[in-house]
Scaffold this motif. Structure first.
Motif, PDB file in Angstrom:
ATOM      1  N   SER A 126       0.805  -1.221   0.000  1.00  0.00           N
ATOM      2  CA  SER A 126       0.000   0.000   0.000  1.00  0.00           C
ATOM      3  C   SER A 126       0.839   1.273   0.000  1.00  0.00           C
ATOM      4  CB  SER A 126      -0.921   0.017   1.226  1.00  0.00           C
ATOM      5  OG  SER A 126      -0.155   0.073   2.424  1.00  0.00           O
ATOM      6  N   GLY A 127       2.088   1.167   0.462  1.00  0.00           N
ATOM      7  CA  GLY A 127       2.912   2.364   0.577  1.00  0.00           C
ATOM      8  C   GLY A 127       2.478   3.292   1.693  1.00  0.00           C
ATOM      9  N   THR A 128       1.735   2.756   2.681  1.00  0.00           N
ATOM     10  CA  THR A 128       1.224   3.555   3.796  1.00  0.00           C
ATOM     11  C   THR A 128       1.795   3.015   5.102  1.00  0.00           C
ATOM     12  OG1 THR A 128      -0.837   3.921   2.588  1.00  0.00           O
ATOM     13  CG2 THR A 128      -0.854   4.396   4.952  1.00  0.00           C
ATOM     14  N   SER A 129       2.200   3.922   5.959  1.00  0.00           N
ATOM     15  CA  SER A 129       2.759   3.522   7.248  1.00  0.00           C
ATOM     16  C   SER A 129       1.675   2.897   8.129  1.00  0.00           C
ATOM     17  CB  SER A 129       3.370   4.726   7.964  1.00  0.00           C
ATOM     18  OG  SER A 129       4.437   5.259   7.224  1.00  0.00           O
ATOM     19  N   ARG A 130       2.068   1.955   8.983  1.00  0.00           N
ATOM     20  CA  ARG A 130       1.168   1.324   9.935  1.00  0.00           C
ATOM     21  C   ARG A 130       1.858   1.250  11.298  1.00  0.00           C
ATOM     22  NH1 ARG A 130      -1.852   2.250   6.492  1.00  0.00           N
ATOM     23  NH2 ARG A 130      -3.297   0.854   5.380  1.00  0.00           N
ATOM     24  N   THR A 131       1.037   1.420  12.344  1.00  0.00           N
ATOM     25  CA  THR A 131       1.564   1.391  13.709  1.00  0.00           C
ATOM     26  C   THR A 131       0.725   0.436  14.549  1.00  0.00           C
ATOM     27  OG1 THR A 131       2.343   3.683  13.587  1.00  0.00           O
ATOM     28  CG2 THR A 131       2.040   2.753  15.790  1.00  0.00           C
ATOM     29  N   VAL A 132       1.382  -0.385  15.331  1.00  0.00           N
ATOM     30  CA  VAL A 132       0.715  -1.249  16.291  1.00  0.00           C
ATOM     31  C   VAL A 132       1.258  -0.919  17.676  1.00  0.00           C
ATOM     32  CG1 VAL A 132       0.223  -3.115  14.680  1.00  0.00           C
ATOM     33  CG2 VAL A 132       2.404  -3.083  15.858  1.00  0.00           C
ATOM     34  N   LYS A 133       0.370  -0.958  18.677  1.00  0.00           N
ATOM     35  CA  LYS A 133       0.743  -0.515  20.017  1.00  0.00           C
ATOM     36  C   LYS A 133       0.837  -1.686  20.982  1.00  0.00           C
ATOM     37  CE  LYS A 133      -1.399   4.044  19.528  1.00  0.00           C
ATOM     38  NZ  LYS A 133      -2.372   5.006  20.087  1.00  0.00           N
ATOM     39  N   SER A 134       1.850  -1.621  21.813  1.00  0.00           N
ATOM     40  CA  SER A 134       2.029  -2.542  22.949  1.00  0.00           C
ATOM     41  C   SER A 134       1.932  -3.999  22.533  1.00  0.00           C
ATOM     42  CB  SER A 134       1.009  -2.232  24.057  1.00  0.00           C
ATOM     43  OG  SER A 134       1.253  -0.969  24.609  1.00  0.00           O
ATOM     44  N   ARG A 135       2.709  -4.381  21.539  1.00  0.00           N
ATOM     45  CA  ARG A 135       2.823  -5.791  21.200  1.00  0.00           C
ATOM     46  C   ARG A 135       3.828  -6.431  22.144  1.00  0.00           C
ATOM     47  NH1 ARG A 135       1.128  -7.390  15.932  1.00  0.00           N
ATOM     48  NH2 ARG A 135      -0.899  -6.375  15.624  1.00  0.00           N
ATOM     49  N   ARG A 136       3.435  -7.542  22.739  1.00  0.00           N
ATOM     50  CA  ARG A 136       4.280  -8.189  23.741  1.00  0.00           C
ATOM     51  C   ARG A 136       4.956  -9.421  23.146  1.00  0.00           C
ATOM     52  NH1 ARG A 136       4.867  -7.983  29.248  1.00  0.00           N
ATOM     53  NH2 ARG A 136       3.209  -6.420  29.385  1.00  0.00           N
ATOM     54  N   THR A 137       6.266  -9.540  23.396  1.00  0.00           N
ATOM     55  CA  THR A 137       7.025 -10.694  22.931  1.00  0.00           C
ATOM     56  C   THR A 137       6.902 -11.829  23.944  1.00  0.00           C
ATOM     57  OG1 THR A 137       9.063 -10.007  24.049  1.00  0.00           O
ATOM     58  CG2 THR A 137       8.665  -9.136  21.831  1.00  0.00           C
ATOM     59  N   PRO A 138       7.214 -13.058  23.526  1.00  0.00           N
ATOM     60  CA  PRO A 138       7.146 -14.175  24.485  1.00  0.00           C
ATOM     61  C   PRO A 138       8.052 -13.995  25.695  1.00  0.00           C
ATOM     62  CG  PRO A 138       7.215 -15.022  22.239  1.00  0.00           C
ATOM     63  CD  PRO A 138       7.465 -13.540  22.152  1.00  0.00           C
ATOM     64  N   LYS A 139       9.127 -13.227  25.548  1.00  0.00           N
ATOM     65  CA  LYS A 139      10.033 -12.995  26.667  1.00  0.00           C
ATOM     66  C   LYS A 139       9.532 -11.931  27.626  1.00  0.00           C
ATOM     67  CE  LYS A 139      14.195 -14.398  24.135  1.00  0.00           C
ATOM     68  NZ  LYS A 139      15.547 -14.003  23.681  1.00  0.00           N
TER      69      LYS A 139
ATOM     70  N   CYS B 192       5.859   0.682  11.062  1.00  0.00           N
ATOM     71  CA  CYS B 192       6.442   0.189   9.821  1.00  0.00           C
ATOM     72  C   CYS B 192       6.221   1.245   8.741  1.00  0.00           C
ATOM     73  CB  CYS B 192       5.817  -1.138   9.410  1.00  0.00           C
ATOM     74  SG  CYS B 192       6.122  -2.482  10.586  1.00  0.00           S
ATOM     75  N   THR B 193       7.316   1.758   8.196  1.00  0.00           N
ATOM     76  CA  THR B 193       7.257   2.842   7.215  1.00  0.00           C
ATOM     77  C   THR B 193       7.799   2.344   5.875  1.00  0.00           C
ATOM     78  OG1 THR B 193       7.566   4.480   8.954  1.00  0.00           O
ATOM     79  CG2 THR B 193       7.991   5.200   6.696  1.00  0.00           C
ATOM     80  N   PRO B 194       7.087   2.580   4.775  1.00  0.00           N
ATOM     81  CA  PRO B 194       7.584   2.134   3.465  1.00  0.00           C
ATOM     82  C   PRO B 194       8.713   3.031   2.964  1.00  0.00           C
ATOM     83  CG  PRO B 194       5.552   3.341   3.194  1.00  0.00           C
ATOM     84  CD  PRO B 194       5.775   3.245   4.666  1.00  0.00           C
ATOM     85  N   LEU B 195       9.649   2.438   2.215  1.00  0.00           N
ATOM     86  CA  LEU B 195      10.763   3.168   1.622  1.00  0.00           C
ATOM     87  C   LEU B 195      10.832   2.839   0.130  1.00  0.00           C
ATOM     88  CD1 LEU B 195      13.535   2.538   4.319  1.00  0.00           C
ATOM     89  CD2 LEU B 195      12.151   4.596   4.023  1.00  0.00           C
ATOM     90  N   ASP B 196      11.108   3.867  -0.668  1.00  0.00           N
ATOM     91  CA  ASP B 196      11.310   3.670  -2.105  1.00  0.00           C
ATOM     92  C   ASP B 196      12.808   3.712  -2.394  1.00  0.00           C
ATOM     93  OD1 ASP B 196       8.591   3.513  -2.592  1.00  0.00           O
ATOM     94  OD2 ASP B 196       8.400   5.690  -2.825  1.00  0.00           O
ATOM     95  N   THR B 197      13.303   2.693  -3.052  1.00  0.00           N
ATOM     96  CA  THR B 197      14.720   2.632  -3.408  1.00  0.00           C
ATOM     97  C   THR B 197      14.846   2.154  -4.843  1.00  0.00           C
ATOM     98  OG1 THR B 197      15.009   0.329  -2.763  1.00  0.00           O
ATOM     99  CG2 THR B 197      15.220   1.975  -1.018  1.00  0.00           C
ATOM    100  N   PRO B 198      15.975   2.473  -5.485  1.00  0.00           N
ATOM    101  CA  PRO B 198      16.179   1.978  -6.857  1.00  0.00           C
ATOM    102  C   PRO B 198      16.196   0.454  -6.946  1.00  0.00           C
ATOM    103  CG  PRO B 198      17.706   3.741  -6.352  1.00  0.00           C
ATOM    104  CD  PRO B 198      17.039   3.390  -5.072  1.00  0.00           C
ATOM    105  N   ASP B 199      16.531  -0.219  -5.831  1.00  0.00           N
ATOM    106  CA  ASP B 199      16.603  -1.670  -5.844  1.00  0.00           C
ATOM    107  C   ASP B 199      15.264  -2.343  -5.544  1.00  0.00           C
ATOM    108  OD1 ASP B 199      19.270  -1.322  -6.302  1.00  0.00           O
ATOM    109  OD2 ASP B 199      19.799  -1.425  -4.187  1.00  0.00           O
ATOM    110  N   GLY B 200      14.210  -1.556  -5.361  1.00  0.00           N
ATOM    111  CA  GLY B 200      12.918  -2.101  -4.981  1.00  0.00           C
ATOM    112  C   GLY B 200      12.478  -1.567  -3.623  1.00  0.00           C
TER     113      GLY B 200
END
Length: 554
Positions: free
Chosen positions: A130-143, A151-159
């Motif tokens: 989508s090329g749109t940033s997404r944010t998730v809050k307070s995700r807990r890891t197993p530890k 997560c922010t999208p980036l455009d680069t010559p390599d893809g």
């Protein structure tokens, strides 16, 4: 992978074409040989440069800073991924500290398992498409760590690529969880207190069938002060109470408990409903001036087939008749308890055999963005079609009004049925009355009347003799201390024999110890000794009623 080329396209950075020679003094001042010069001894600047040293330095331009060094030193976790497989291009020191070193060029599914544990791989696919940033809050890891991740999208010559930025919010999440745990414990305490203060088992009078339910608000709603009670008053009469303390939590439940205890104490005085509310009004102000409560107190007398009630700011009693029609008790409603300055009055509503009365709190009918009269009307419609036992009616009303475990308010409902008895069941509920006219001859006439009635009801000889003795003593006491009109009433139920004498004098008798030489004072003592219970009350039109009960043998 040339990270400089990637970093040049991060949000907030712009590549400028201006030559750094325009600001050549800056590198010269730093010294390419690694030695720092002293401005005071520098012959090129001399003393003339001293005043300039006190001025604020020029803020550094973004081109003067090393973006790789900045990202490396960030306390937040940073990972740079590229391609549809999200291959690892870079992770900063904070990321390595949290999850260990990572190999560049490997796909995130195998090299960054923590991202999969956090559920980020599908999110990164969506960001890449989508090329749109997404944010998730307070995700807990197993530890046990918690992160808020962008997560922010980036455009680069390599893809396309994705920049993962994770802020450690473990302390904040732990504090929030401790707060939620404390709130849960407080709510559980309030619920436990609330339920312990409600009747653990409803009293079941002879002439009525009752059921009640209480449901606290959902998990996000604090417990309120809803309560109900059923109190047998003697002589077949029953007090029905329902109320609601404004407020939430343990405090409201505690006030509710005090009011319920006071209601039971005042009910034992067998006062009219409006006098009970008058006493409660003053007590509510003394308990807590900041707390107010609504309440309905009603008394059912099987000889009258109606409810005598008084209301302090509470919702109206609803009565469903045998034909399905529903009537509403709307009169004789004063302000809530604790407001003071109001004289309450009593009203009546019919409760004939075959009818059902419903007393309830506002949690059953009140909804946000909806007038409460609409909720009462919806309850009337639901009640008109609700048949069955009191518990069945109670459950049907809760379902019809949409009450679930997630409801945002406490709900208390009390359902009262006056059953219509026929056949053999009707033979167990009988009434007989005699108007007492004349003088001293009324006593032997009352004794003969009681003997005939109790014999026709096929009572055992011992019970019949005790009933005749009690009737004789109550009539004699009324003749000596009361005034006309006088009446003797006998009533039997499936569980007890009730004898009641009424007269026009409002002076209530009391039990006292008679000396051996006294000619009076033994009548009430005799009645209290031979009967299961006895009592007296003032009647609404002036006068009194004195009664006693005998339990029937099994």
């Amino acid at each position: 992978m040339n990270f400089t080329r990637w970093s040049a396209r991060l949000p907030g950075t712009q590549r400028r074409s201006a030559a750094r020679s325009d600001r050549g003094a800056v590198p010269a001042a730093r010294g390419e040989s690694g030695q720092q010069s002293d401005p005071a001894n520098d012959p090129a600047t001399g003393a003339a440069s001293a005043p300039e040293a006190s001025e604020d330095p020029r803020p550094p331009a973004l081109e003067d800073l090393s973006l790789r060094e900045l990202v490396r030193q960030l306390p937040a976790l940073v990972a740079l991924l590229y391609g549809p497989d999200h291959r690892v291009a870079y992770v900063n020191d904070a990321y390595v500290t949290a999850f260990g070193p990572r190999t560049t060029g490997a796909p995130a599914a195998t090299e960054l398992p923590e991202l999969e544990e956090l559920g980020l791989l599908p999110l990164m696919d969506q960001v890449l498409r989508s090329g749109t940033s997404r944010t998730v809050k307070s995700r807990r890891t197993p530890k046990g760590g918690s992160y808020t991740i962008t997560c922010t999208p980036l455009d680069t010559p390599d893809g396309g690529g994705v920049l993962v930025f994770a802020a450690d919010v473990t302390d904040h999440a732990d504090a929030a969880e401790r707060l939620r745990a404390a709130e849960r414990r407080q709510r559980e305490t309030a619920v436990t207190l609330q339920r312990s203060l409600l009747p653990q088992e409803l009293e079941q009078p002879d002439d009525l069938r009752l059921a009640a339910t209480y449901q606290p608000g959902g998990k996000d709603a604090a417990v309120g002060g809803d309560w109900y009670d059923v109190i047998t008053l003697g002589a077949g009469r029953t007090a029905l109470v329902i109320g609601d303390v404004m407020g939430r939590g343990v405090r409201a439940a505690a006030v509710m408990g005090q009011l319920r205890t006071a209601v039971r104490a005042y009910a034992r005085l067998d006062l009219p409903p409006h006098e009970v509310l008058q006493l409660l009004d003053g007590l509510a102000s003394e308990i807590d001036a900041s707390q107010i409560a609504t309440c309905v107190y009603a008394v059912h007398d099987p000889n009258e087939g109606r409810l005598v009630y008084a209301s302090a700011g509470h919702l109206p009693i609803l009565v469903r008749h045998e034909d399905g029609m529903v009537s509403r008790a709307e009169d004789h409603t004063g302000p809530p308890l604790g407001t003071g300055g109001w004289m309450h009055t009593s009203g009546t509503i019919g409760l004939p055999p075959g009818s059902t009365a419903v007393l309830y709190t506002d949690g059953l009918v009140e909804r946000r963005r909806e007038d409460i009269d609409e909720g009462v009307a919806a309850l009337e419609r639901a009640l008109s079609g609700a048949t069955g036992t009191p518990q069945v009616v109670c459950d049907r009303l809760m379902r019809a009004l949409g009450i679930t475990t997630d409801h945002d308010d406490d709900v208390a409902v009390l359902v009262v049925q006056h059953p219509s008895r026929k056949g053999h069941d009707a033979e167990l509920f009988r009434n007989a009355a005699l108007e007492l006219l004349g003088g001293i001859e009324a006593t032997p006439r009352a004794r003969a009347f009681a003997t005939g009635v109790l014999s026709s009801w096929r009572f055992p000889t011992e019970l019949r003799d005790l009933g005749v003795l009690a009737a004789s003593e109550l009539v004699a006491n009324s003749l000596q201390h009361g005034m006309p009109p006088m009446r003797l009433r006998l009533r039997r139920t499936d569980r007890r024999l009730i004898i009641e004498v009424t007269d026009g004098d409002d002076h209530l008798p009391r039990r006292r110890r008679a000396d051996p030489g006294d000619e009076a004072g033994r009548g009430i003592s005799i009645v209290a000794t031979i009967a299961s219970s006895w009592g007296s009350r003032r009647t609404p039109g002036g006068g009194k009623a004195v009664w006693c009960e005998f339990a029937l043998p099994d």
